[in-house]
Design a protein around this motif. Structure first.
Motif, PDB file in Angstrom:
ATOM      1  N   LEU A   6       0.867  -1.170   0.000  1.00  0.00           N
ATOM      2  CA  LEU A   6       0.000   0.000   0.000  1.00  0.00           C
ATOM      3  C   LEU A   6       0.906   1.224   0.000  1.00  0.00           C
ATOM      4  O   LEU A   6       2.023   1.190   0.496  1.00  0.00           O
ATOM      5  CB  LEU A   6      -0.911  -0.002   1.230  1.00  0.00           C
ATOM      6  CG  LEU A   6      -1.855  -1.204   1.340  1.00  0.00           C
ATOM      7  CD1 LEU A   6      -2.623  -1.137   2.661  1.00  0.00           C
ATOM      8  CD2 LEU A   6      -2.821  -1.235   0.178  1.00  0.00           C
ATOM      9  N   VAL A  60      -1.961  -7.680   4.085  1.00  0.00           N
ATOM     10  CA  VAL A  60      -1.775  -6.331   3.566  1.00  0.00           C
ATOM     11  C   VAL A  60      -3.111  -5.597   3.643  1.00  0.00           C
ATOM     12  O   VAL A  60      -4.140  -6.119   3.194  1.00  0.00           O
ATOM     13  CB  VAL A  60      -1.222  -6.351   2.124  1.00  0.00           C
ATOM     14  CG1 VAL A  60      -1.211  -4.956   1.521  1.00  0.00           C
ATOM     15  CG2 VAL A  60       0.182  -6.944   2.118  1.00  0.00           C
ATOM     16  N   GLY A  61      -3.114  -4.441   4.270  1.00  0.00           N
ATOM     17  CA  GLY A  61      -4.334  -3.671   4.490  1.00  0.00           C
ATOM     18  C   GLY A  61      -5.014  -3.999   5.803  1.00  0.00           C
ATOM     19  O   GLY A  61      -5.894  -3.275   6.255  1.00  0.00           O
ATOM     20  N   THR A  82      -1.159  -0.846  10.706  1.00  0.00           N
ATOM     21  CA  THR A  82      -1.780  -1.224   9.437  1.00  0.00           C
ATOM     22  C   THR A  82      -0.672  -1.789   8.560  1.00  0.00           C
ATOM     23  O   THR A  82       0.341  -1.132   8.315  1.00  0.00           O
ATOM     24  CB  THR A  82      -2.445  -0.013   8.761  1.00  0.00           C
ATOM     25  OG1 THR A  82      -3.412   0.539   9.652  1.00  0.00           O
ATOM     26  CG2 THR A  82      -3.113  -0.419   7.451  1.00  0.00           C
ATOM     27  N   LEU A  84       1.334  -2.789   5.431  1.00  0.00           N
ATOM     28  CA  LEU A  84       1.504  -2.298   4.061  1.00  0.00           C
ATOM     29  C   LEU A  84       2.124  -3.344   3.148  1.00  0.00           C
ATOM     30  O   LEU A  84       1.834  -3.384   1.957  1.00  0.00           O
ATOM     31  CB  LEU A  84       2.405  -1.055   4.057  1.00  0.00           C
ATOM     32  CG  LEU A  84       1.993   0.103   4.957  1.00  0.00           C
ATOM     33  CD1 LEU A  84       3.018   1.221   4.870  1.00  0.00           C
ATOM     34  CD2 LEU A  84       0.602   0.591   4.580  1.00  0.00           C
ATOM     35  N   SER A  94       4.771  -1.654   7.893  1.00  0.00           N
ATOM     36  CA  SER A  94       3.479  -1.196   8.395  1.00  0.00           C
ATOM     37  C   SER A  94       3.561   0.276   8.762  1.00  0.00           C
ATOM     38  O   SER A  94       4.641   0.870   8.764  1.00  0.00           O
ATOM     39  CB  SER A  94       3.060  -2.015   9.620  1.00  0.00           C
ATOM     40  OG  SER A  94       3.978  -1.820  10.676  1.00  0.00           O
TER      41      SER A  94
END
Length: 179
Positions: A6, A60-61, A82, A84, A94
């Protein structure tokens, strides 16, 4: 497991804060105790705190929403990560922030000018002979204010102390898990 990334970037022009420690444990075990909530609760944070997991979605996410509570129960600090990027047994990227009990982004309860969001990279290096080097690299994200960046710079020795205590707990925990 997906390994896509992300798009959240660390602040440019800020020297990352890097902490590293070698552990007498195989990389797959060090990975496991860093990715499973029941393990994280037992060691994440310095001496004098216990871990609480509200939710953990390791993808992821996904988000890990957790708290660290003082042993006497007088203080609870909530946080969230979170994810990534996840590259199994090699790397986790993250973003981390303090939060409230409901998962809203918050501020550091003791240092209100601390960056609201930190970019966090954990690298797991197999050293052979059942030894692993864990390296954590972190810095504020790209939209951090000048005041937050100055606070980050001024707190490096405190970060070292916090990580030293956390890694000591992890080392003891790994020894017990292996026993």
């Amino acid at each position: 497991m997906t390994t896509k990334t992300l798009n959240v970037q660390p602040a440019k022009g800020v020297k990352p804060h890097i902490v590293s420690r070698e552990f007498n444990a195989p990389r797959d075990l060090v990975w496991k105790v860093n990715t499973q909530a029941d393990h994280l609760e037992k060691w994440l944070g310095p001496e004098g705190v216990t871990g609480i997991t509200k939710s953990k979605d390791f993808r992821v996410g996904g988000v890990y929403h957790y708290a660290q509570r003082s042993l006497d129960g007088s203080r609870t600090m909530w946080g969230k990560m979170t994810y990534l990027e996840i590259d199994p047994i090699d790397r986790i990227v993250s973003v981390q922030s303090f939060s409230d009990e409901n998962g809203g982004t918050g501020t550091h309860p003791l240092v209100p000018n601390w960056p609201k969001v930190m970019h966090w990279v954990m690298d797991f290096e197999d050293l052979g002979n059942d030894r692993t080097r864990l390296t954590v690299t972190w810095r504020p994200v790209e939209d951090a204010s000048a005041e937050e960046l100055a606070t980050f710079e001024s707190m490096r020795s405190g970060m070292d102390q916090g990580w030293k205590g956390t890694f000591e707990k992890l080392e003891k925990y790994l020894a017990n898990v292996r026993a």
